[in-house]
Write a protein that holds these residues in place. Structure first.
Motif, PDB file in Angstrom:
ATOM      1  N   VAL A  80       0.840  -1.202   0.000  1.00 51.44           N
ATOM      2  CA  VAL A  80       0.000   0.000   0.000  1.00 51.44           C
ATOM      3  C   VAL A  80       0.873   1.249   0.000  1.00 51.44           C
ATOM      4  CG1 VAL A  80      -1.662   1.348   1.352  1.00 51.44           C
ATOM      5  CG2 VAL A  80      -1.954  -1.129   1.125  1.00 51.44           C
ATOM      6  N   SER A  81       1.920   1.228   0.803  1.00 53.04           N
ATOM      7  CA  SER A  81       2.829   2.373   0.878  1.00 53.04           C
ATOM      8  C   SER A  81       3.514   2.625  -0.460  1.00 53.04           C
ATOM      9  CB  SER A  81       3.871   2.134   1.974  1.00 53.04           C
ATOM     10  OG  SER A  81       4.793   3.198   2.030  1.00 53.04           O
ATOM     11  N   THR A  91       2.401   6.996   7.751  1.00 47.89           N
ATOM     12  CA  THR A  91       0.992   7.369   7.659  1.00 47.89           C
ATOM     13  C   THR A  91       0.120   6.150   7.362  1.00 47.89           C
ATOM     14  OG1 THR A  91       1.612   9.574   6.869  1.00 47.89           O
ATOM     15  CG2 THR A  91      -0.658   8.873   6.485  1.00 47.89           C
ATOM     16  N   VAL A  92       0.602   5.269   6.491  1.00 50.88           N
ATOM     17  CA  VAL A  92      -0.144   4.043   6.179  1.00 50.88           C
ATOM     18  C   VAL A  92      -0.281   3.179   7.428  1.00 50.88           C
ATOM     19  CG1 VAL A  92      -0.072   1.874   4.892  1.00 50.88           C
ATOM     20  CG2 VAL A  92       0.456   4.028   3.737  1.00 50.88           C
ATOM     21  N   ARG A  93       0.806   3.008   8.158  1.00 53.81           N
ATOM     22  CA  ARG A  93       0.759   2.178   9.369  1.00 53.81           C
ATOM     23  C   ARG A  93      -0.177   2.788  10.414  1.00 53.81           C
ATOM     24  NH1 ARG A  93       4.523  -1.776   9.915  1.00 53.81           N
ATOM     25  NH2 ARG A  93       6.198  -1.887   8.370  1.00 53.81           N
ATOM     26  N   GLU A  94      -0.071   4.097  10.608  1.00 60.48           N
ATOM     27  CA  GLU A  94      -0.939   4.756  11.585  1.00 60.48           C
ATOM     28  C   GLU A  94      -2.407   4.652  11.176  1.00 60.48           C
ATOM     29  OE1 GLU A  94       0.497   8.718  11.774  1.00 60.48           O
ATOM     30  OE2 GLU A  94       2.217   8.245  13.069  1.00 60.48           O
ATOM     31  N   SER A  95      -2.669   4.755   9.885  1.00 62.52           N
ATOM     32  CA  SER A  95      -4.050   4.671   9.400  1.00 62.52           C
ATOM     33  C   SER A  95      -4.616   3.278   9.645  1.00 62.52           C
ATOM     34  CB  SER A  95      -4.105   5.016   7.910  1.00 62.52           C
ATOM     35  OG  SER A  95      -3.640   6.332   7.680  1.00 62.52           O
ATOM     36  N   PHE A 120      -8.011   5.825   3.441  1.00 59.71           N
ATOM     37  CA  PHE A 120      -7.835   6.711   4.591  1.00 59.71           C
ATOM     38  C   PHE A 120      -6.437   7.316   4.596  1.00 59.71           C
ATOM     39  CE2 PHE A 120      -7.340   6.937   9.449  1.00 59.71           C
ATOM     40  CZ  PHE A 120      -7.829   8.234   9.488  1.00 59.71           C
ATOM     41  N   ALA A 121      -5.420   6.491   4.315  1.00 64.01           N
ATOM     42  CA  ALA A 121      -4.048   6.997   4.282  1.00 64.01           C
ATOM     43  C   ALA A 121      -3.868   8.023   3.166  1.00 64.01           C
ATOM     44  CB  ALA A 121      -3.071   5.833   4.098  1.00 64.01           C
ATOM     45  N   GLU A 122      -4.480   7.776   2.014  1.00 62.20           N
ATOM     46  CA  GLU A 122      -4.368   8.726   0.909  1.00 62.20           C
ATOM     47  C   GLU A 122      -4.998  10.069   1.277  1.00 62.20           C
ATOM     48  OE1 GLU A 122      -5.411   9.095  -3.869  1.00 62.20           O
ATOM     49  OE2 GLU A 122      -5.700   7.198  -2.804  1.00 62.20           O
ATOM     50  N   ARG A 158      -5.266  11.276   4.276  1.00 57.37           N
ATOM     51  CA  ARG A 158      -4.382  11.914   5.251  1.00 57.37           C
ATOM     52  C   ARG A 158      -3.154  12.517   4.571  1.00 57.37           C
ATOM     53  NH1 ARG A 158      -2.678   8.476  10.133  1.00 57.37           N
ATOM     54  NH2 ARG A 158      -1.885  10.547  10.696  1.00 57.37           N
ATOM     55  N   LEU A 159      -2.617  11.832   3.567  1.00 56.84           N
ATOM     56  CA  LEU A 159      -1.455  12.368   2.847  1.00 56.84           C
ATOM     57  C   LEU A 159      -1.829  13.631   2.070  1.00 56.84           C
ATOM     58  CD1 LEU A 159       0.076   9.005   1.610  1.00 56.84           C
ATOM     59  CD2 LEU A 159       1.049  10.536   3.335  1.00 56.84           C
ATOM     60  N   LEU A 160      -3.018  13.646   1.513  1.00 58.56           N
ATOM     61  CA  LEU A 160      -3.491  14.869   0.859  1.00 58.56           C
ATOM     62  C   LEU A 160      -3.573  16.012   1.864  1.00 58.56           C
ATOM     63  CD1 LEU A 160      -6.323  13.415  -1.420  1.00 58.56           C
ATOM     64  CD2 LEU A 160      -4.215  14.523  -2.208  1.00 58.56           C
ATOM     65  N   ASP A 161      -4.038  15.706   3.071  1.00 61.52           N
ATOM     66  CA  ASP A 161      -4.130  16.731   4.107  1.00 61.52           C
ATOM     67  C   ASP A 161      -2.743  17.198   4.548  1.00 61.52           C
ATOM     68  OD1 ASP A 161      -6.874  16.674   4.056  1.00 61.52           O
ATOM     69  OD2 ASP A 161      -7.067  15.274   5.732  1.00 61.52           O
ATOM     70  N   ILE A 162      -1.805  16.262   4.652  1.00 64.17           N
ATOM     71  CA  ILE A 162      -0.438  16.634   5.031  1.00 64.17           C
ATOM     72  C   ILE A 162       0.173  17.560   3.984  1.00 64.17           C
ATOM     73  CG2 ILE A 162       1.904  15.733   5.324  1.00 64.17           C
ATOM     74  CD1 ILE A 162       0.637  13.237   6.599  1.00 64.17           C
TER      75      ILE A 162
END
Length: 359
Positions: free
Chosen positions: A147-148, A166-170, A191-193, A195-199
């Protein structure tokens, strides 16, 4: 071996080999008696409906006449049930002229909010929850690594270790939720994607980006999901909409799924699922709208915060769900008119074109 005495203390049983602690960790009998009295007062459907009506009122209070109209019972019946709640300290009353107004007692306001916002929806969801245990992934590291790798290709400007973390935390956040039992890998990636967009967005020039609105409720299974979908429906790409929950449920409420589908959300894919509230989402937002969980949302400078008092569709009748949808739609339209300097894309004047009767 030990036994509980009537005072709540642990008493040693003669002849046993285990020493008992000096004090009991269980609830004492006096406290248990007081809590039981309050729970007994709450264990009546009409009283729960009355309490829900009071807490979702825009003023935080309601008079007997209003409650009688909603509950479809006589005013003496309403007064009797409210007196039961008042006798145990759950509500307080104030007479104004010929009418008596009731509100939740300040001492139990947080407890009542937890009851209606968290426990009640969870109790309903438990009736339909799958009985199979969540086993997770057999090879978590390898799966999350794949996924990462996919997301590193989508976010080349972010460091690979940031993406993997971020993937692991998600994944951990979704598993900790406990209610999510299906589509764990694609949901983790989605969800990780997000969050990465938000980061990435948090580090961009605020003046050059489109506004982003974060809708937060307790479970992210009803109000916040519906508000985000309505904002996307009315604004198109002119505004970004996110939703999150302070204690996310395992799935979107069934009544809301129909409304989301009518708004074009693919509820059978991984597009609509309850998401945990993260600091990334708050940092990326320009506007944060809370609905029943204001105290749990981080407050950051430079963000606009609003708290919307809106009923919970998980607890409402089909007519109530429609009224909640209309209320959220009016609020979303007003917010959108304030956010955009030019009109948003044309949408229907009402919701009739995509209303569907809930089952």
């Amino acid at each position: 071996m030990s036994a509980l005495s009537s005072s709540g203390a642990v008493a040693a049983v003669p002849g046993t080999c285990c020493a008992s602690p000096a004090e009991a960790h269980a609830m004492g009998s006096a406290a248990a008696g007081q809590v039981a009295k309050m729970l007994k007062a709450l264990a009546e459907p009409l009283r729960l409906r009355m309490l829900s009506f009071i807490t979702t009122s825009s003023t935080g209070e309601a008079c007997v006449c209003d409650i009688a109209g909603v509950a479809d019972v006589s005013q003496p019946t309403v007064s009797y049930h409210l007196r039961v709640l008042k006798d145990v300290g759950i509500v307080t009353s104030e007479r104004r002229g010929t009418w008596v107004y009731y509100r939740v007692a300040p001492e139990v306001r947080e407890a009542v909010s937890t009851l209606l916002q968290s426990f009640a929806p969870s109790a309903l969801d438990a009736r339909h929850a799958a009985r199979t245990p969540l086993t997770g992934l057999r090879d978590v590291d390898a799966t999350l690594g794949r996924v990462s790798d996919d997301l590193v290709a989508k976010f080349p400007h972010l460091a690979a270790d940031v993406v993997l973390r971020t993937v692991r935390e998600s994944y951990t956040a979704l598993v900790r939720n406990g209610g999510l039992r299906a589509h764990l890998v694609p949901t983790t990636q989605s969800f990780a994607e997000q969050r990465l967009l938000d980061i990435a967005r948090a580090g961009a020039d605020r003046a050059a980006r489109v506004p982003q609105v974060l809708f937060v409720c307790v479970a992210d299974a009803g109000r916040s999901q519906l508000a985000a979908a309505l904002l996307r429906h009315h604004a198109g790409d002119a505004v970004l909409a996110r939703s999150a929950g302070s204690a996310p449920a395992g799935a979107v409420h069934s009544a809301v799924r129909y409304l989301l589908a009518d708004l074009g959300v693919d509820v059978d894919a991984e597009e609509a699922f309850p998401k945990p509230l993260t600091d990334d989402a708050v940092r990326a937002a320009d506007v944060v709208i809370t609905m029943g969980c204001r105290d749990t949302c981080p407050v950051l400078p430079g963000r606009r915060y609003e708290d919307w008092v809106v009923g919970d569709p998980a607890l409402a009748s089909p007519e109530g769900v429609a009224a909640i949808r209309d209320d959220i739609d009016r609020r979303v339209r007003a917010l959108l008119a304030d956010l955009l300097p030019t009109p948003a894309p044309t949408t229907p004047d009402d919701l009739s074109t995509y209303q569907r009767s809930t089952p």
